[in-house]
Write an enzyme that holds these catalytic residues in place. Structure first.
Site, short mmCIF file in Angstrom:
data_model
loop_
_atom_site.label_atom_id
_atom_site.label_comp_id
_atom_site.label_asym_id
_atom_site.label_seq_id
_atom_site.Cartn_x
_atom_site.Cartn_y
_atom_site.Cartn_z
N PHE A 139 -54.76 29.52 10.79
CA PHE A 139 -55.07 28.09 10.94
C PHE A 139 -56.56 27.84 10.97
CE2 PHE A 139 -56.78 26.77 15.05
CZ PHE A 139 -56.81 27.98 15.72
N LYS A 140 -57.35 28.88 11.17
CA LYS A 140 -58.80 28.68 11.24
C LYS A 140 -59.38 28.16 9.93
CE LYS A 140 -59.75 31.40 15.27
NZ LYS A 140 -58.44 31.97 15.63
N ASP A 141 -58.68 28.41 8.82
CA ASP A 141 -59.13 27.87 7.53
C ASP A 141 -59.13 26.33 7.54
OD1 ASP A 141 -59.44 30.34 6.20
OD2 ASP A 141 -57.31 30.42 5.72
#
Ligand SMILES: *Cc1c(COP(=O)(O)O)cnc(C)c1O
Length: 464
Positions: free
Chosen positions: A111-113
């Site tokens: 999810f960091k993208d």
């Protein structure tokens, strides 16, 4: 929007200032001076619209006037263009009333993208306008390094140096970083542990002459811009599930509390959320806080869900500021106490407020494996160990008769092949975009666990 520090002593800044500053001068974290409001009609209108469009509308409320919606729109569209699902953050039904929010469709499968793809471009835009360059330095033990590298690659304004402990991260994790062929990206394997890597980065930032000369910057999770970008999927999810008429609950695998705090921000902006569940593994500082009313550092245990192996949740300071009635001096005092004593106590009033807004639950290693196996058995869905932590906590707190319970799926299962194999007997395969990851050439340099050696390496290659 103007921003103020949680410790009350740093200058007020606009969005561009906050983006580049990261941490505030007084050691605090920047928060918006007020919460922009989103109406029920607006929330309804988000259903079925392109993710990037909704994202632009929501984020502009935080970036203007420094960055206008018009400037933001093409940047955000480009950030999400190559995600491998047209909905960007799709929902998948797990069971009756239970949904998995898939946040692993970006280039590095976590999810960091969703935040970093935007943040890298924002840095580039602001730096270009100012004709400035920066040197990004970071240490990684997991998903942040690869997401940051993908976000910074090929940007003329940035030279990035990412340290990882040699031989101490998984092959998939290392290859996601070292197979990126870009002149401005430097992967450094340190002959040491993750703590050694972090210590070197910290010392580099502590060396004021070095920091100023090379314009060192971090893109870590305390940067407000990352929280801002994560607010979006709470809105799109609620709208997709019939919000605001139907009220969802969210369970969030939590480490630094950035993602869960973004859900809280959505709520402050007017989104009706039934429950926010803080899900941790045995590194459970926030769950212990909810139970005992004290915030106490603990030893970090290595687990199957390494991206949340954290015993101080840096973004919690943003909630603490709110729970302390925006009293920066009070927050500064508590954070000083945490530094010296490793613990501080919360007032009963603050705890009552926090418990009114968050539930929490820790998951043991056995529970995680059992949950991954159970989900696979009953639904055919393979979830990663972080997602399992969220499912365990969400199920523990789910109230009868309530609306949908949404589990944030923060990583693709193929990032954690060993845990998946232990749980369900076979590893999960990499999606097409990374299918040939193990054949791609790697570029990295091995350096000794030595500050001077790393500084010399950075000085030789940085373009600032
Ligand atoms: C970083 C990370 C988390 C934790 O997010 P925070 O914002 O730090 O709470 C959870 N799951 C995965 C897979 C991550 O990479």
């Amino acid at each position: 929007m103007q921003y103020i520090s949680t410790r009350g002593k740093a200058p007020r800044l606009d969005f561009a200032g906050v983006l580049l500053a990261g941490l505030a001068e007084d050691g605090g974290l920047y928060v918006p001076e007020s919460w922009p409001q989103v109406t029920a009609e607006e929330i309804k209108s988000f259903a079925g619209r392109p993710y990037a469009e909704v994202a632009t509308e929501l984020m502009a409320r935080f970036t203007e006037p420094a960055i206008s919606a018009k400037e933001l729109a093409p940047l955000v569209a480009e950030a999400y263009r190559d995600f491998d699902h047209p909905a960007v953050a799709p929902l998948r039904q797990l069971d009756s009333g239970e949904w998995i929010l898939e946040l692993f469709h970006g280039p590095t499968l976590s999810f960091k993208d969703y935040a970093l793809q935007v943040v890298g471009r924002l840095f580039d835009m602001v730096l270009q306008a100012r004709s400035e360059r920066v040197t990004v330095v970071g240490a990684t033990s997991g998903d942040t390094g690869s997401a940051a590298i993908e976000a910074c690659r090929d940007r003329d304004t940035i030279t990035a140096f990412i340290l990882h402990p040699q031989g101490r991260i998984t092959d998939v994790q290392r290859r996601q970083m070292t197979t990126v062929q870009a002149a401005n990206i430097h992967n450094i394997a340190i002959d040491g542990t993750f703590d050694d890597c972090q210590a070197i980065v910290k010392q580099m930032f502590g060396d004021q002459v070095f920091r100023d000369r090379w314009k060192l910057t971090a893109v870590n999770s305390i940067n407000w811009a990352r929280v801002m970008a994560q607010v979006v999927y709470y809105f799109t999810t609620a709208a997709a599930l019939g919000g605001p008429d139907h009220i969802p609950a969210f369970s969030v695998p939590t480490g630094n509390f950035g993602d869960a705090f973004a859900g809280h921000v959505a709520r402050r902006m007017g989104l009706n959320i039934g429950q926010m569940v803080i899900a941790t593994n045995v590194n459970d500082i926030l769950v212990r806080l909810l139970e005992a009313g004290e915030y106490r550092k603990g030893p970090v245990h290595a687990t199957l869900s390494p991206s949340i192996d954290i015993q101080v949740s840096s973004n919690f300071e943003r909630l603490l500021f709110e729970l302390s009635a925006d009293d920066g001096a009070a927050v500064a005092k508590l954070m000083d106490q945490l530094d010296t004593d490793g613990v501080f106590e919360m007032s009963d009033a603050a705890m009552a407020r926090m418990r009114g807004q968050f539930d929490g639950r820790r998951a043991s290693e056995d529970e995680i494996l059992e949950c991954m196996a159970q989900v696979h058995r009953t639904s055919g869905i393979t979830v990663d160990p972080h997602t399992a932590v969220g499912i365990i906590a969400g199920r523990a707190h789910r109230r009868d008769g309530n609306g949908a319970m949404v589990y944030l799926s923060t990583a693709h299962p193929a990032k954690f092949p060993d845990a998946v194999e232990r749980a369900i007997g076979t590893p999960s395969t990499l999606p097409p975009r990374l299918a040939d990851l193990h054949e791609r050439p790697e570029t990295l340099d091995l350096l000794p666990n030595d500050l001077g050696a790393v500084q010399a390496y950075v000085a030789e290659r940085s373009k600032t």
